[in-house]
Design a protein around this motif. Structure first.
Motif, PDB file in Angstrom:
ATOM      1  N   ARG A  35       5.414 -71.063  42.785  1.00 37.93           N
ATOM      2  CA  ARG A  35       6.877 -71.014  42.789  1.00 37.93           C
ATOM      3  C   ARG A  35       7.414 -72.425  42.734  1.00 37.93           C
ATOM      4  N   LEU A  36       8.401 -72.630  41.904  1.00 38.35           N
ATOM      5  CA  LEU A  36       9.036 -73.943  41.790  1.00 38.35           C
ATOM      6  C   LEU A  36      10.362 -73.933  42.534  1.00 38.35           C
ATOM      7  N   VAL A  71      19.079 -75.015  39.682  1.00 39.64           N
ATOM      8  CA  VAL A  71      18.897 -75.738  40.946  1.00 39.64           C
ATOM      9  C   VAL A  71      19.026 -74.749  42.105  1.00 39.64           C
ATOM     10  N   ARG A  72      18.166 -74.917  43.108  1.00 39.21           N
ATOM     11  CA  ARG A  72      18.166 -74.017  44.267  1.00 39.21           C
ATOM     12  C   ARG A  72      18.517 -74.721  45.570  1.00 39.21           C
TER      13      ARG A  72
END
Length: 125
Positions: free
Chosen positions: A2-3, A39-40
């Motif tokens: 996961r990124l 973006v997270r």
């Protein structure tokens, strides 16, 4: 695998104006999401929101800039996180503790707008 896409903003506050700094933070988060939609996590510098003066200039007592956590500021930050669907690390704030002390406290808000973590780094006063 996961990124996690992170945007770490090295930006200045609106010196001496915490309310304008909060509005600017919200606008910057919105703009980052527009440019980098995946973006997270959006991060800001330590003690960004109290809008301290530039380095080496005198500033007032941290107690004058201290806020309640949770409180109105964290509610506003939660709205910014929720409206933009991001994890938000708005830097740290001066937190007014119930015992009269002031802490330099790091905050984290979830994409749902909840204050999910806070860490009292040091006692500021």
């Amino acid at each position: 695998m996961r990124l996690l896409s992170i945007a770490a903003l090295q930006t200045s506050p609106v010196f001496g104006d915490p309310d304008a700094t909060l509005r600017s933070l919200g606008e910057k988060v919105r703009r980052v999401r527009g440019v980098v939609p995946h973006v997270r996590l959006v991060m800001f510098p330590e003690l960004h929101l109290p809008a301290l003066p530039p380095p080496l200039e005198p500033h007032g007592d941290p107690a004058e800039l201290a806020v309640e956590v949770p409180g109105p500021l964290t509610e506003q930050l939660g709205r910014i996180a929720r409206d933009n669907g991001v994890w938000l690390f708005p830097g740290s704030v001066y937190e007014r503790a119930g015992d009269g002390r002031v802490h330099n406290t790091a905050l984290v808000l979830s994409p749902e707008g909840e204050l999910v973590a806070r860490y009292r780094k040091v006692t500021a006063k």
